[in-house]
Scaffold this motif. Structure first.
Motif, PDB file in Angstrom:
ATOM      1  N   ASP A 152       0.816  -1.216   0.000  1.00 36.32           N
ATOM      2  CA  ASP A 152       0.000   0.000   0.000  1.00 36.32           C
ATOM      3  C   ASP A 152       0.848   1.263   0.000  1.00 36.32           C
ATOM      4  O   ASP A 152       0.452   2.284  -0.542  1.00 36.32           O
ATOM      5  CB  ASP A 152      -0.968  -0.010   1.184  1.00 36.32           C
ATOM      6  CG  ASP A 152      -2.191  -0.865   0.888  1.00 36.32           C
ATOM      7  OD1 ASP A 152      -2.502  -1.024  -0.314  1.00 36.32           O
ATOM      8  OD2 ASP A 152      -2.817  -1.382   1.820  1.00 36.32           O
ATOM      9  N   ASP A 153       2.021   1.187   0.590  1.00 41.47           N
ATOM     10  CA  ASP A 153       2.884   2.365   0.589  1.00 41.47           C
ATOM     11  C   ASP A 153       3.553   2.554  -0.775  1.00 41.47           C
ATOM     12  O   ASP A 153       3.695   3.668  -1.257  1.00 41.47           O
ATOM     13  CB  ASP A 153       3.948   2.234   1.688  1.00 41.47           C
ATOM     14  CG  ASP A 153       4.553   3.580   2.040  1.00 41.47           C
ATOM     15  OD1 ASP A 153       3.801   4.456   2.509  1.00 41.47           O
ATOM     16  OD2 ASP A 153       5.771   3.768   1.831  1.00 41.47           O
ATOM     17  N   ALA A 154       3.962   1.446  -1.389  1.00 44.38           N
ATOM     18  CA  ALA A 154       4.727   1.552  -2.638  1.00 44.38           C
ATOM     19  C   ALA A 154       3.847   1.538  -3.892  1.00 44.38           C
ATOM     20  O   ALA A 154       4.303   1.917  -4.967  1.00 44.38           O
ATOM     21  CB  ALA A 154       5.746   0.414  -2.711  1.00 44.38           C
ATOM     22  N   THR A 155       2.593   1.098  -3.789  1.00 38.45           N
ATOM     23  CA  THR A 155       1.658   0.953  -4.919  1.00 38.45           C
ATOM     24  C   THR A 155       2.333   0.416  -6.193  1.00 38.45           C
ATOM     25  O   THR A 155       2.454   1.107  -7.195  1.00 38.45           O
ATOM     26  CB  THR A 155       0.937   2.288  -5.234  1.00 38.45           C
ATOM     27  OG1 THR A 155       1.906   3.279  -5.535  1.00 38.45           O
ATOM     28  CG2 THR A 155       0.080   2.741  -4.067  1.00 38.45           C
ATOM     29  N   PRO A 156       2.768  -0.854  -6.134  1.00 40.16           N
ATOM     30  CA  PRO A 156       3.520  -1.421  -7.259  1.00 40.16           C
ATOM     31  C   PRO A 156       2.651  -1.799  -8.454  1.00 40.16           C
ATOM     32  O   PRO A 156       1.478  -2.142  -8.297  1.00 40.16           O
ATOM     33  CB  PRO A 156       4.137  -2.681  -6.644  1.00 40.16           C
ATOM     34  CG  PRO A 156       3.162  -3.096  -5.594  1.00 40.16           C
ATOM     35  CD  PRO A 156       2.597  -1.818  -5.023  1.00 40.16           C
ATOM     36  N   LYS A 157       3.265  -1.785  -9.639  1.00 43.85           N
ATOM     37  CA  LYS A 157       2.636  -2.293 -10.867  1.00 43.85           C
ATOM     38  C   LYS A 157       2.762  -3.802 -10.932  1.00 43.85           C
ATOM     39  O   LYS A 157       2.003  -4.469 -11.622  1.00 43.85           O
ATOM     40  CB  LYS A 157       3.383  -1.713 -12.082  1.00 43.85           C
ATOM     41  CG  LYS A 157       2.804  -0.434 -12.640  1.00 43.85           C
ATOM     42  CD  LYS A 157       2.293  -0.672 -14.075  1.00 43.85           C
ATOM     43  CE  LYS A 157       1.549   0.529 -14.598  1.00 43.85           C
ATOM     44  NZ  LYS A 157       2.437   1.401 -15.362  1.00 43.85           N
ATOM     45  N   LEU A 158       3.786  -4.314 -10.239  1.00 44.57           N
ATOM     46  CA  LEU A 158       4.080  -5.744 -10.328  1.00 44.57           C
ATOM     47  C   LEU A 158       4.645  -6.211  -8.998  1.00 44.57           C
ATOM     48  O   LEU A 158       5.392  -5.477  -8.344  1.00 44.57           O
ATOM     49  CB  LEU A 158       5.125  -5.978 -11.433  1.00 44.57           C
ATOM     50  CG  LEU A 158       5.701  -7.394 -11.566  1.00 44.57           C
ATOM     51  CD1 LEU A 158       4.647  -8.356 -12.124  1.00 44.57           C
ATOM     52  CD2 LEU A 158       6.927  -7.392 -12.486  1.00 44.57           C
TER      53      LEU A 158
END
Ligand code: ATP
Ligand code: MG
Length: 626
Positions: A152-158
């Motif tokens: 949730d902090d980094a909001t990754p695409k993958l």
């Protein structure tokens, strides 16, 4: 060159100094400004320069050392050893980068990597670096909750994961944890890439989201992916702190400054140059793993040894066997790791040919004298205590054998490394304290290259966590320190680990050191517990080297030593002997949880706790009484 001159120049003429150091790496475009400090305490190193971590770690070495080993990934869990040359690494990383592109990852996108110490974790990190994606490696084996917080902090695409890890021969499936974390997260990644090790063949697959690595690797094998040239201050990766004192902070690292700092540290601190071998026992998920299992050794053109497994499996000589087999020059581990060996038969230290091994660096927590002495005698090498933080990315205090080795003083990580202007100041007045007096260790900004640029997405937290403690703009390490007459710094513990007994301020570290001098004690944790009369009293939780020793004798012995060495005021009010102490997954003592339990409070954020059993044991010990 003399250490004193080198260090003085680094802080008196930082731009000249770092401008010279910057020549150690490849720049696609030379920096326009060495240091831009127009917006303190934010600073930009090598502004306007363009470079790439993957190019410096891999491509640049192909001309001279394509067939040299770049990475040796040894697993005593799966019994697999992989020896990977720079040429092979280049191929694997290009393939992985092509897969990332195919899965929609581009420059600036975040990628969470949740894997154990295996070669593909390194490929994945370097592939992200190659295309300018920002990786965030989460220690494999963290619970789903920890992973969800970081997602949730980094909001990754993958998200890239292994199907499973292994610990002590037991398979730990990762995929169910990933699925649980993705369900719990508010912004789960649209794609998950699973690297199958054949450890959990039946894992669930989410249609449309989950992909498998092996078929994609076959499809993209031999692909070439252009290096994305990044401005020196663009983010390279995020890495969360251990969470020893509270909610983990997302440390953001840059590109150029980090590469330059690592290049300098590799030869001057770790004494490792191209063609030589470094073995760090860290997990890739920690700061040491990022800097000295992956980027540092590879930028230097060295061989990096990565190890998955316990230090005691198949036997307690496994690390030293690896040193012998690969001709390791510099080894890097932690005091916790050495304390594990200390509980084993010491003859394992003598079974292997360690003639190539020069240095053993230990970092991450205080290195107590008995442990330092034990391992010095055991392997007959110079042991170098290394002090740094996830935030700094490389050592703040160390001795520098590659430059000019100063005498080792047990209990001290030594002297400031290049670029660090360190002061020890009074926590109330903010004035410098004289030699021999305790104060807070602070770094005078601008922070040197390699240190964090900010807290991810949270400049306000960067300022409030580190720069808001004193009238002057100073970076607080949040650690207590004493500097002696020779300039050696001793770390006395964290600023929130201080006990106030009837107006006397005692560092938990000093009392722990004193307890550890008792021959039966393996490790001691000291906390301050509320007391009606004195404000606080010291309470000890200790583990013994052997289970069959008398707990009450050891307890009395520890109390006696503390009284003799530190005085009656420091005498532990109670001593609890337990089989295990609560630690973070990175091996750090969770004193705040011990303290909470001892004061019958909620133990707080336990997301990074390693072994819940240890906490249960502490609870039982408290119920039984000291
Ligand atoms: P958090 O910041 O989230 O509470 P953490 O401080 O444990 O967690 P790290 O960055 O992994 O996270 O650890 C850095 C800290 O570890 C230092 O600030 C210091 O307290 C301790 N430390 C590291 N190396 C040493 C050392 N050689 N001697 C004494 N303490 C050390
Ligand atoms: Mg910290």
């Amino acid at each position: 060159m003399k250490y004193e001159d080198f260090h003085r120049r680094s802080i008196e003429q930082p731009e000249e100094f770092w401008g010279e150091q910057a020549r150690a790496i490849h720049w696609n475009k030379a920096p326009e400004t060495i240091l831009d400090y127009s917006n303190p305490p934010f600073r930009k190193w090598f502004a306007g320069g363009e470079t790439n971590l993957c190019f410096n770690a891999v491509d640049r070495h192909l001309a001279e050392r394509a067939d040299q080993l770049a990475l040796v990934a040894i697993s005593s869990e799966t019994d697999v050893t992989r020896e990977i040359t720079y040429r092979q690494l280049h191929r694997e990383v290009n393939t992985f980068a092509a897969i990332l592109r195919a899965l929609g990852v581009g420059r600036g996108d975040r990628v969470v990597i949740y894997m154990p110490n295996m070669a593909e974790a390194v490929f994945a990190m370097l592939a992200c670096a190659r295309i300018g994606a920002v990786h965030s490696v989460v220690f494999g084996g963290f619970a789903a909750h920890n992973l969800a917080l970081r997602i949730d902090d980094a909001t990754p695409k993958l998200l890239i994961c292994a199907d499973a890890g292994m610990r002590g021969g037991k398979v730990i499936p990762y995929k169910p944890l990933v699925d649980a974390a993705c369900s719990a997260a508010k912004s789960p990644p649209p794609k998950v890439l699973i690297v199958e090790r054949g450890l959990d063949p039946g894992h669930a697959v989410v249609e449309g989201r989950d992909e498998h690595y092996a078929p994609l690797r076959a499809q993209y094998d031999g692909a070439e992916v252009d290096v994305e040239w990044l401005e020196s201050n663009e983010p390279s990766y995020l890495l969360y702190t251990s969470g020893t004192t509270g909610k983990p902070k997302g440390v953001q690292r840059d590109v150029g400054g980090y590469a330059v700092a690592l290049a300098l540290s590799m030869w001057s601190i770790y004494d490792v140059r191209a063609g030589q071998v470094m073995f760090s026992t860290s997990d890739v998920g920690w700061a040491v793993g990022h800097s000295y299992n992956v980027y540092g050794p590879l930028i230097a053109g060295a061989t990096s040894v990565l190890y998955e497994g316990l230090p005691t499996n198949p036997d307690p000589g496994v690390w030293w066997r690896i040193c012998e087999q690969y001709g390791v020059r510099t080894m890097f581990s932690s005091p916790t790791g050495i304390r594990v060996l200390k509980k084993q038969d010491a003859s394992f230290l003598k079974k292997h040919d360690l003639s190539k091994l020069q240095w053993l660096f230990l970092a991450g927590e205080p290195l107590d004298e008995p442990t330092a002495q034990w391992i010095t005698d055991g392997i007959g090498k110079t042991i170098i205590d290394n002090y740094w933080q996830t935030e700094t990315g490389w050592p703040v205090l160390s001795l520098m054998p590659g430059l000019d080795l100063k005498p080792v003083k047990f209990g001290s990580p030594g002297l400031p490394t290049p670029g660090y202007r360190l002061r020890v100041i009074d926590d109330v007045t903010g004035e410098d304290v004289p030699a021999g007096t305790k104060g807070v260790l602070v770094i005078e900004p601008p922070l040197p290259p390699g240190c964090l640029t900010t807290v991810w997405n949270d400049d306000a937290r960067f300022l409030s966590s580190y720069f808001s403690h004193f009238k002057e703009l100073l970076y607080s390490s949040l650690d207590w320190a004493i500097r002696d007459e020779d300039g050696y710094t001793f770390i006395l513990g964290r600023t929130d680990d201080v006990i106030n007994v009837a107006g006397h301020r005692l560092g938990t570290r000093e009392i722990e050191e004193s307890c550890s001098t008792h021959p039966s004690v393996a490790e001691a944790a000291v906390i301050g517990v509320h007391d009606e009369l004195k404000g606080q009293v010291p309470v000890v939780f200790a583990t013994l080297k052997r289970q069959d020793e008398s707990a009450s004798d050891a307890a009395a012995g520890m109390q006696q030593r503390v009284v003799e060495q530190l005085g009656g005021v420091a005498k532990p009010a109670r001593v609890y002997v337990v089989n295990a102490l609560p630690k973070t997954r990175s091996g750090k003592l969770l004193r705040r949880s011990l303290q909470a339990l001892a004061e019958s409070r909620d133990p707080g954020d336990l997301s990074t706790l390693d072994d819940p059993g240890a906490l249960e044991e502490v609870k039982r010990a408290l119920e039984r009484g000291a």
